[in-house]
Enzyme design. Structure first.
Site, PDB file in Angstrom:
ATOM      1  CB  CYS A 104      45.648  41.451  42.321  1.00 56.09           C
ATOM      2  SG  CYS A 104      43.989  40.441  41.127  1.00 56.09           S
ATOM      3  CG  HIS A 146      44.817  45.614  37.807  1.00 55.23           C
ATOM      4  ND1 HIS A 146      45.580  45.916  39.252  1.00 55.23           N
ATOM      5  CD2 HIS A 146      44.024  45.135  38.210  1.00 55.23           C
ATOM      6  CE1 HIS A 146      45.340  44.254  39.715  1.00 55.23           C
ATOM      7  NE2 HIS A 146      43.944  44.122  39.062  1.00 55.23           N
ATOM      8  CD  GLU A 147      40.212  44.779  36.575  1.00 55.50           C
ATOM      9  OE1 GLU A 147      40.160  43.591  36.353  1.00 55.50           O
ATOM     10  OE2 GLU A 147      40.490  45.453  38.834  1.00 55.50           O
ATOM     11  CG  HIS A 150      43.458  40.977  35.916  1.00 54.87           C
ATOM     12  ND1 HIS A 150      44.412  39.527  36.558  1.00 54.87           N
ATOM     13  CD2 HIS A 150      43.062  41.665  36.662  1.00 54.87           C
ATOM     14  CE1 HIS A 150      43.829  39.923  37.504  1.00 54.87           C
ATOM     15  NE2 HIS A 150      43.841  41.005  37.728  1.00 54.87           N
TER      16      HIS A 150
END
Ligand code: NI
Length: 191
Positions: A104, A146-147, A150
């Protein structure tokens, strides 16, 4: 265009839930996306979420390079193209999870093995203000999870059931883990 400063783990913008974008067609959103695309290319990442550039809005950009596809995964018909998701919503398809390596840009220098849904459907709005839906798997599914994490204040180490599989990238490549250390295919991401 501008290369934006990337927030690192510990910054409060990475811990909060990002706000929905009220008007995806607004010029400032278009400008934000342009700058995020320039930033992710500059950092040599696969994806980037707006909170990583200190903007607490539900916007992510990513691309799916052919070299990172899982076996049997259909190539992205728009390979090389940057995908832009505004206000995305994820729905897993099936129970199957896959463990793979992730990195990341907000946790520089580290790598870890993270389980993710193998297949999912996502819904999002594009810069044209139109909603769209896609069903994806493999690397595409991993980068989206993953994004989108965030946007909810979650960094990949928080998804790791086994922190012995977290380490400095340099050391992890010097002392590679055996295949038994991760359940399944190993994928790579820097996002
Ligand atoms: Ni990330």
């Amino acid at each position: 265009m501008a290369i934006l400063k990337i927030a690192r783990m510990g910054h409060p913008v990475l811990r909060r839930r990002a706000d929905p974008v009220a008007d995806p067609t607004a010029p400032e959103i278009r400008q934000l996306v342009r700058d995020m695309v320039e930033t992710v290319h500059d950092a040599d990442g696969a994806g980037l979420a707006a909170p990583q550039v200190h903007v607490p809005l539900r916007v992510v950009v990513f691309h799916v390079p052919g070299s990172r596809l899982a076996e049997g995964e259909a190539p992205d018909p728009e390979e090389g193209k940057i995908h832009v998701l505004i206000n995305p919503v994820i729905e897993p398809l099936g129970e199957e999870q896959v463990s793979g390596w992730e990195g990341c840009l907000s946790v520089p220098g580290f790598r870890g093995v993270v389980p993710r849904w193998k297949r999912l459907r996502y819904r999002a709005v594009g810069l044209d203000g139109k909603e769209f839906t896609r069903e994806v798997e493999g690397f595409h599914a991993r980068v989206v999870q993953h994004e989108c994490d965030h946007l909810d204040g979650i960094l990949y180490p928080m998804r790791m059931p086994d922190l012995t599989l977290l380490g400095f990238e340099e050391e992890m490549s010097r002392y590679p883990l055996g295949r038994d250390d991760a359940d399944d295919e190993i994928e790579e991401e820097e996002a």
